[in-house]
Enzyme design. Structure first.
Site, PDB file in Angstrom:
ATOM      1  N   SER A   1     -35.582  10.698 -12.421  1.00  0.00           N
ATOM      2  CA  SER A   1     -34.675   9.956 -11.532  1.00  0.00           C
ATOM      3  C   SER A   1     -33.462   9.514 -12.330  1.00  0.00           C
ATOM      4  O   SER A   1     -33.561   9.293 -13.543  1.00  0.00           O
ATOM      5  CB  SER A   1     -35.384   8.705 -11.013  1.00  0.00           C
ATOM      6  N   ASP A   2     -32.328   9.355 -11.681  1.00  0.00           N
ATOM      7  CA  ASP A   2     -31.260   8.635 -12.357  1.00  0.00           C
ATOM      8  C   ASP A   2     -31.769   7.200 -12.529  1.00  0.00           C
ATOM      9  O   ASP A   2     -32.676   6.749 -11.821  1.00  0.00           O
ATOM     10  CB  ASP A   2     -29.940   8.688 -11.572  1.00  0.00           C
ATOM     11  N   TRP A   3     -31.174   6.515 -13.497  1.00  0.00           N
ATOM     12  CA  TRP A   3     -31.720   5.213 -13.901  1.00  0.00           C
ATOM     13  C   TRP A   3     -31.673   4.193 -12.741  1.00  0.00           C
ATOM     14  O   TRP A   3     -30.602   3.893 -12.227  1.00  0.00           O
ATOM     15  CB  TRP A   3     -30.956   4.719 -15.125  1.00  0.00           C
TER      16      TRP A   3
END
Ligand code: BGC
Length: 682
Positions: free
Chosen positions: A239-241
């Site tokens: 996932s993106d952060w």
């Protein structure tokens, strides 16, 4: 027990075993609890360990222009930013860059580089345009593949980001990009697809935004159907952060195909949550195996499970020299009236160098966001001018006394300019700089505008200045590259990877709030295929500078265009050849660009599209034959009604030129009638 039972519990330790067997063995060896614990990170930059099996934490490090200090604690080589890399139009050079980046990742113990970043430049206001490559899917694809290959050749996973349709920072965590299937297929997805199908990328980052109503991190259509089933992706989706926060549930992310949530703290994928959902039968162990398999595969492929992983090197003279070469190769000469550049000490000895970007550093920790790199040193433009002068020029401080003024203006990585999290609010340079340009021109019209920025800007003064050099964010050795270009020790050969519009209103995403920044939190991609030059061509709008534009100190002549055949069937390929001659007395490089236009003029198809290019280096007076191969399949178009790829039968024109608006030679060819529908589809 859900894994392949032909492998044994110990196979994963054996470097001689093939990767599939090792992964299957790992899935056998790991307990359910251990599997669940691997799905969420440990803190910001690594996965959890499984000590029982000797699996160490697997480290992920930013990012697309060098290894970020924030993610590694180490100072590393700062390469030019994405748009500067793309301006080189040089796949071979970018493969070398990928290798250097992979080396540096290994030097800090990284198993994954969080890059390259390849979202399409849909709006010139996107705060991350500097980090991305281009507005064109073919250029994007041709450049991402060598970067991925270079990184992975060093035994490090490339994490191609941000999947998908992440084209603005405004409301980035909440926004829903509404985009039609045809634009997805033809504009927004091709480079991701190429990164997987041709580059075998071992990791993909799921974006913050939603695509057509479903958050990217739980988007089964993107992460499972397209990525794994259609394109054959074998790596892991991270996932993106903090992107998982907007998803509906951990079970939806498992079903959606997310392998790893980052960072770990407070995550939906944390062990407790996942175990609870598992106990409630929201997913099975097989489902967990399916999302985790790619992460284990990446660990195997990078040698993470092997006893000795060779360490890489960072900040080597070679890497710094490469950063300089890349900066030089991306220098884009936008205007050069009367051949004012390169500066000739015989004609203009006294030089005034001024402007707010002259002594500014661009390579600082988190400067611009996660793409920030903190190198051991940075050559600013001023330092470069001093170092490279070699007594040729005399510096004066007052523009009035100068033969030529070098005015260093541009943007910076401050939030609201070229930076993550916030989009730019305007296409203009800051007002103070606009005034400085006008005032300087009044004092001395012989002023060269030297730009340091990472996205298109408006230039109301364009007709009043004799020369403009776009240097982008050129990295830690940028000052050297800039000085060498101004002094003629480097011949600029960069070409614009994005269109520079005259005004924001000319730009396709800026028709209404609906198209940017969004109606509520929904952004409608109403322009569909007409992104970048496709829009300017369709509506016959004159851009400030067209896609593909960039001058040289050399002059090139294009001749002898030959097509291998006048007609071809849909399974053949066309070889286009021509000669390019350097008709000047300076050695230099030219990027020969091939655009293809269909003769069946249709309202809903672009006038022309880039289909290939070659960068060639030519000594003064030299001629070289250039060939570009076009498989008929690269001319397929996506039919929105039938929801499948179609052969574009009929007559087409191959247009060869030095930019999208500077076509030098053209010839027609035909794709022979056949059943136009293709099985290939989606
Ligand atoms: C960015 C990613 C980056 C991650 C880790 C996010 O804010 O969107 O590109 O890799 O942070 O720093």
């Amino acid at each position: 027990m859900t894994a392949d039972t032909t492998s044994t519990l110990e196979d994963y330790l054996d470097p001689e075993c093939d990767p599939e067997t090792r992964v299957a063995s790992l899935l056998l060896a790991l307990s359910l609890d251990e599997k669940l614990s691997l799905c969420a990170g440990q803190g910001f930059w690594k996965t959890k360990s499984v000590e029982r099996l000797g699996i160490k934490p697997f480290r992920l490090t930013d990012g697309p222009r060098g290894i970020g200090w924030h993610s590694s604690g180490k100072r590393c080589t700062a390469f030019p930013s994405g748009i500067a890399q793309a301006a080189s139009w040089d796949p071979e050079l970018l493969e070398q860059f990928g290798e250097a980046l992979g080396q540096e990742a290994r030097a800090v113990g990284g198993g994954t580089v969080l890059g390259p970043a390849i979202n399409i430049a849909r709006t010139p206001l996107n705060g991350r345009t500097f980090e991305y490559l281009s507005e064109d899917p073919v250029l994007n694809s041709e450049l991402v593949v060598p970067i991925v290959k270079g990184i992975q050749r060093q035994g490090v996973a490339a994490c191609v980001k941000h999947f998908a349709v992440n084209n603005q920072e405004t409301d980035r965590m909440r926004v829903d990009a509404r985009v039609c299937e045809r634009a997805l297929q033809e504009i927004y997805l091709p480079a991701f697809r190429a990164a997987v199908e041709e580059g075998d990328a071992w990791s993909i980052m799921a974006a913050y935004n939603a695509v057509n109503g479903v958050a990217a991190c739980e988007n089964k259509d993107l992460l499972v159907t397209r990525l794994r089933e259609q394109w054959g992706f074998r790596g892991f989706v991270v996932s993106d952060w903090f992107a998982v926060r907007r998803t509906t549930s951990s079970a939806a992310c498992v079903e959606g195909g997310l392998s790893l949530e980052m960072p770990g703290r407070g995550s939906k994928y944390r062990y407790k949550n996942l175990k609870e959902s598992y106990t409630q039968d929201q997913f099975t162990e097989q489902d967990i195996d399916d999302v985790l398999r790619g992460l284990l595969m990446a660990m195997v492929l990078v040698g993470h499970l092997d006893p000795e992983r060779v360490r890489g090197k960072r900040n080597t003279p070679d890497h710094q020299a490469l950063a300089c070469t890349m900066a030089e190769s991306g220098m884009t000469l936008l205007k050069n009236e009367g051949d004012l550049l390169p500066l000739d000490p015989g004609r203009c000895r006294k030089i005034a160098a001024l402007g707010p970007r002259l002594k500014k550093r661009n390579c600082l920790p988190l400067w611009g966001g996660s793409a920030g790199v903190w190198p051991p040193h940075e050559i600013t433009p001023w330092m470069g001018l001093q170092n490279e002068n070699q007594g040729r020029f005399e510096w004066v401080s007052n523009p009035k006394d100068a033969d030529v003024v070098l005015l260093f203006v541009g943007l910076s990585h401050r939030p609201g300019l070229d930076s993550e999290v916030k989009d730019k609010s305007s296409l203009s340079l800051p007002a103070k700089q606009e005034k400085l340009i006008t005032d300087t021109l009044k004092t001395n019209p012989n002023t060269v505008i030297v730009l340091l920025n990472g996205s298109p800007i408006a230039m109301p003064w364009v007709n009043d200045v004799p020369a403009i050099l776009e240097c982008w964010y050129p990295g830690m050795e940028g000052g050297t590259a800039i000085a060498r270009t101004l002094f003629g020790d480097n011949n600029p050969s960069g070409k614009l990877p994005v269109t520079f519009p005259k005004t924001l209103q000319d730009s396709p995403a800026h028709v209404s709030a609906r198209t940017f920044p969004g109606d509520g939190q929904t952004v409608h991609y109403d322009e569909e295929l007409f992104v970048g030059y496709r829009h300017f061509d369709k509506y016959d709008i004159e851009p400030l500078f067209p896609f593909g534009h960039g001058l040289s100190y050399s002059k090139f002549a294009y001749d002898n265009l030959v097509l291998s055949q006048e007609s071809m069937s849909s399974d053949e390929e066309l070889t286009i050849s021509l000669t390019v001659t350097n008709v000047s007395d300076v050695a230099g490089a030219e990027v020969v660009q091939l655009y293809v236009a269909s003769s069946q003029v249709s309202e809903d198809r672009p006038v022309q599209a880039l289909k290939g290019f070659r960068k060639v280096w030519l000594e003064a007076g030299a001629t070289q034959m250039v060939t570009i191969t076009v498989p008929a399949s690269s001319l397929h178009i996506f039919d929105p009604d039938l929801n499948q790829w179609m052969i574009q039968n009929g007559e087409h024109t191959a247009r060869l030129g030095s930019s999208s608006r500077d076509i030098r030679l053209q010839k027609t060819f035909t794709i022979l009638e056949a059943d136009a529908s293709l099985e290939k589809a989606v």
